[in-house]
Design a protein around this motif. Structure first.
Motif, PDB file in Angstrom:
ATOM      1  N   GLY A  17       3.974  14.995   2.366  1.00  0.00           N
ATOM      2  CA  GLY A  17       2.909  14.304   2.893  1.00  0.00           C
ATOM      3  C   GLY A  17       3.554  13.125   3.492  1.00  0.00           C
ATOM      4  N   ASP A  18       2.455  12.382   4.472  1.00  0.00           N
ATOM      5  CA  ASP A  18       3.065  11.077   5.228  1.00  0.00           C
ATOM      6  C   ASP A  18       1.833  10.309   4.519  1.00  0.00           C
ATOM      7  OD1 ASP A  18       4.936  12.317   6.706  1.00  0.00           O
ATOM      8  OD2 ASP A  18       3.509  13.233   8.011  1.00  0.00           O
ATOM      9  N   LEU A  19       2.290   9.056   4.005  1.00  0.00           N
ATOM     10  CA  LEU A  19       1.592   8.146   3.329  1.00  0.00           C
ATOM     11  C   LEU A  19       1.773   6.932   3.964  1.00  0.00           C
ATOM     12  CD1 LEU A  19      -0.328   6.858   1.120  1.00  0.00           C
ATOM     13  CD2 LEU A  19       1.625   6.422  -0.138  1.00  0.00           C
ATOM     14  N   THR A  20       0.594   6.434   4.763  1.00  0.00           N
ATOM     15  CA  THR A  20       0.529   5.366   5.645  1.00  0.00           C
ATOM     16  C   THR A  20      -0.245   4.192   5.055  1.00  0.00           C
ATOM     17  OG1 THR A  20       1.251   6.685   7.521  1.00  0.00           O
ATOM     18  CG2 THR A  20       0.478   4.227   8.087  1.00  0.00           C
ATOM     19  N   ALA A  21       0.111   2.746   5.055  1.00  0.00           N
ATOM     20  CA  ALA A  21      -0.626   1.795   4.694  1.00  0.00           C
ATOM     21  C   ALA A  21      -0.429   0.496   5.650  1.00  0.00           C
ATOM     22  CB  ALA A  21      -0.161   1.337   3.278  1.00  0.00           C
ATOM     23  N   PRO A  22      -1.623   0.000   6.036  1.00  0.00           N
ATOM     24  CA  PRO A  22      -1.591  -1.207   7.140  1.00  0.00           C
ATOM     25  C   PRO A  22      -1.083  -2.566   6.049  1.00  0.00           C
ATOM     26  CG  PRO A  22      -3.772  -0.917   6.217  1.00  0.00           C
ATOM     27  CD  PRO A  22      -2.869   0.474   5.875  1.00  0.00           C
ATOM     28  N   GLY A  23      -0.425  -3.458   6.772  1.00  0.00           N
ATOM     29  CA  GLY A  23      -0.159  -4.621   6.041  1.00  0.00           C
ATOM     30  C   GLY A  23      -0.903  -5.366   5.236  1.00  0.00           C
ATOM     31  N   GLY A  24      -0.552  -6.167   4.283  1.00  0.00           N
ATOM     32  CA  GLY A  24      -1.737  -6.788   3.566  1.00  0.00           C
ATOM     33  C   GLY A  24      -2.095  -5.824   2.322  1.00  0.00           C
ATOM     34  N   GLU A  25      -3.178  -6.349   1.868  1.00  0.00           N
ATOM     35  CA  GLU A  25      -3.671  -5.647   0.489  1.00  0.00           C
ATOM     36  C   GLU A  25      -4.422  -4.418   0.958  1.00  0.00           C
ATOM     37  OE1 GLU A  25      -6.555  -6.749  -3.260  1.00  0.00           O
ATOM     38  OE2 GLU A  25      -6.278  -8.229  -1.562  1.00  0.00           O
ATOM     39  N   LEU A  26      -4.051  -3.399   0.320  1.00  0.00           N
ATOM     40  CA  LEU A  26      -4.677  -2.137   0.548  1.00  0.00           C
ATOM     41  C   LEU A  26      -6.017  -1.852  -0.083  1.00  0.00           C
ATOM     42  CD1 LEU A  26      -4.139   0.468   2.268  1.00  0.00           C
ATOM     43  CD2 LEU A  26      -3.195   1.519   0.066  1.00  0.00           C
ATOM     44  N   PRO A  27      -7.026  -1.755   0.701  1.00  0.00           N
ATOM     45  CA  PRO A  27      -8.399  -1.619  -0.176  1.00  0.00           C
ATOM     46  C   PRO A  27      -8.820  -0.365  -0.655  1.00  0.00           C
ATOM     47  CG  PRO A  27      -8.802  -1.538   2.274  1.00  0.00           C
ATOM     48  CD  PRO A  27      -7.304  -2.115   2.061  1.00  0.00           C
ATOM     49  N   ALA A  28      -8.339   0.877   0.041  1.00  0.00           N
ATOM     50  CA  ALA A  28      -8.512   2.119  -0.109  1.00  0.00           C
ATOM     51  C   ALA A  28      -7.710   3.291   0.474  1.00  0.00           C
ATOM     52  CB  ALA A  28      -9.996   2.461   0.215  1.00  0.00           C
ATOM     53  N   HIS A 101       2.430   3.285  -7.830  1.00  0.00           N
ATOM     54  CA  HIS A 101       2.246   1.841  -7.828  1.00  0.00           C
ATOM     55  C   HIS A 101       1.904   1.556  -6.316  1.00  0.00           C
ATOM     56  CE1 HIS A 101       3.242  -2.339  -7.998  1.00  0.00           C
ATOM     57  NE2 HIS A 101       4.147  -2.248  -6.986  1.00  0.00           N
ATOM     58  N   GLY A 102       0.892   0.702  -6.221  1.00  0.00           N
ATOM     59  CA  GLY A 102       0.445   0.496  -4.852  1.00  0.00           C
ATOM     60  C   GLY A 102      -0.757   1.153  -4.455  1.00  0.00           C
ATOM     61  N   THR A 103      -1.142   2.154  -5.166  1.00  0.00           N
ATOM     62  CA  THR A 103      -2.394   3.066  -4.827  1.00  0.00           C
ATOM     63  C   THR A 103      -3.116   3.327  -6.115  1.00  0.00           C
ATOM     64  OG1 THR A 103      -1.212   4.940  -4.767  1.00  0.00           O
ATOM     65  CG2 THR A 103      -1.597   3.930  -2.855  1.00  0.00           C
ATOM     66  N   GLU A 104      -2.726   2.930  -7.448  1.00  0.00           N
ATOM     67  CA  GLU A 104      -3.387   2.971  -8.479  1.00  0.00           C
ATOM     68  C   GLU A 104      -4.752   2.301  -8.340  1.00  0.00           C
ATOM     69  OE1 GLU A 104      -0.434  -0.381  -9.619  1.00  0.00           O
ATOM     70  OE2 GLU A 104      -0.695   1.093  -7.954  1.00  0.00           O
ATOM     71  N   GLY A 105      -5.676   3.054  -9.063  1.00  0.00           N
ATOM     72  CA  GLY A 105      -7.135   2.392  -9.106  1.00  0.00           C
ATOM     73  C   GLY A 105      -7.790   2.110  -7.783  1.00  0.00           C
ATOM     74  N   LEU A 106      -7.156   2.719  -6.603  1.00  0.00           N
ATOM     75  CA  LEU A 106      -8.028   2.237  -5.406  1.00  0.00           C
ATOM     76  C   LEU A 106      -8.955   3.328  -5.198  1.00  0.00           C
ATOM     77  CD1 LEU A 106      -4.929   1.411  -2.921  1.00  0.00           C
ATOM     78  CD2 LEU A 106      -6.673  -0.102  -4.346  1.00  0.00           C
ATOM     79  N   PRO A 107     -10.060   3.326  -4.630  1.00  0.00           N
ATOM     80  CA  PRO A 107     -11.010   3.892  -4.333  1.00  0.00           C
ATOM     81  C   PRO A 107     -10.294   5.001  -3.293  1.00  0.00           C
ATOM     82  CG  PRO A 107     -11.888   1.703  -3.838  1.00  0.00           C
ATOM     83  CD  PRO A 107     -10.425   1.753  -4.270  1.00  0.00           C
ATOM     84  N   VAL A 108     -10.849   6.401  -3.566  1.00  0.00           N
ATOM     85  CA  VAL A 108     -10.278   7.336  -2.417  1.00  0.00           C
ATOM     86  C   VAL A 108     -11.384   8.010  -1.588  1.00  0.00           C
ATOM     87  CG1 VAL A 108      -9.172   9.512  -2.474  1.00  0.00           C
ATOM     88  CG2 VAL A 108      -8.435   7.947  -4.009  1.00  0.00           C
ATOM     89  N   GLY A 109     -11.084   8.264  -0.307  1.00  0.00           N
ATOM     90  CA  GLY A 109     -11.965   8.964   0.521  1.00  0.00           C
ATOM     91  C   GLY A 109     -11.306  10.200   0.743  1.00  0.00           C
TER      92      GLY A 109
END
Length: 218
Positions: A17-28, A101-109
């Motif tokens: 998989g390719d996991l991408t996150a913008p800078g700053g706090e990740l909302p989802a 770590h970093g995605t735990e508990g976040l809302p998923v779409g």
């Protein structure tokens, strides 16, 4: 923008998989479910993922089949219609995100294309406390069958106006949903949305749907 290649253990397979996150706090995070012989390298889904990233959402584009299964599917086309297998692997990916770590508990779409849309709906029904929204692009939600009334996340069904058979199937499936939904028709677009501006409309509609429901969900 931070991007990394990850390996997700799922139903006896190690999925790339390719996991991408913008800078700053990740909302989802939006998890992409490909279908009908496609993969995480699908240019259409990657284009949508880029737009979601620009909107501040994390994305995970995941191959739902192993390399051996992809080779077999190219010959037989049998795995792409195995909704149970695809949905089970999406559920494992949702759980993997929740334990990372970093995605735990976040809302998923969930963003599903073709048969991946059915798998996304089944996975949403199996993880109602984790999945906050579902978007289908030219999908086959009808293949989710009796699971449709059990989906608890709001659903956006995006279909090309010239993709008449799939549009009929989407409208029939939508009537079986018991959650808020919308059928978004892209005028004049065919199944893969190659027409000028069509894929941009898909990305904009998906982005609006996810931002309102995922960020608010958090």
């Amino acid at each position: 923008m931070i991007s990394e290649t990850v390996t997700v253990p799922a139903h006896g397979a190690a999925l790339a998989g390719d996991l991408t996150a913008p800078g700053g706090e990740l909302p989802a995070v939006v998890l992409f479910a490909h279908g009908s012989g496609s993969s995480r390298h699908s240019p259409r889904n990657r284009a949508v993922a880029r737009k979601l990233g620009e909107a501040g959402l994390g994305t995970l584009l995941l191959d739902l089949l192993s390399e051996a299964e992809e080779r077999d599917d190219a010959r037989t086309a049998r795995h792409r219609f195995d909704i149970g297998l695809l949905a089970g692997r999406l559920v494992d990916a949702i759980d993997w995100l929740d334990g990372r770590h970093g995605t735990e508990g976040l809302p998923v779409g969930l963003f599903g294309a073709s048969t991946g849309a059915a798998a996304a709906l089944v996975a949403a029904a199996r993880r109602p406390r984790r999945v906050y929204a579902v978007v289908s692009r030219g999908g086959r939600p009808d293949l989710a069958g009796d699971v449709l009334p059990r989906v608890r996340a709001p659903v956006l069904l995006i279909v090309g106006g010239a993709d008449e058979t799939v549009l009929d199937l989407n409208e029939e499936a939508a009537e079986r949903l018991s959650v808020p939904y919308r059928v978004h028709v892209v005028p004049g677009a065919t199944h893969l949305f190659p027409e000028p501006g069509a894929l941009e409309e898909v990305a904009a509609a998906a982005g609006d749907w996810f931002r309102e429901r995922l960020v608010r969900g958090r």
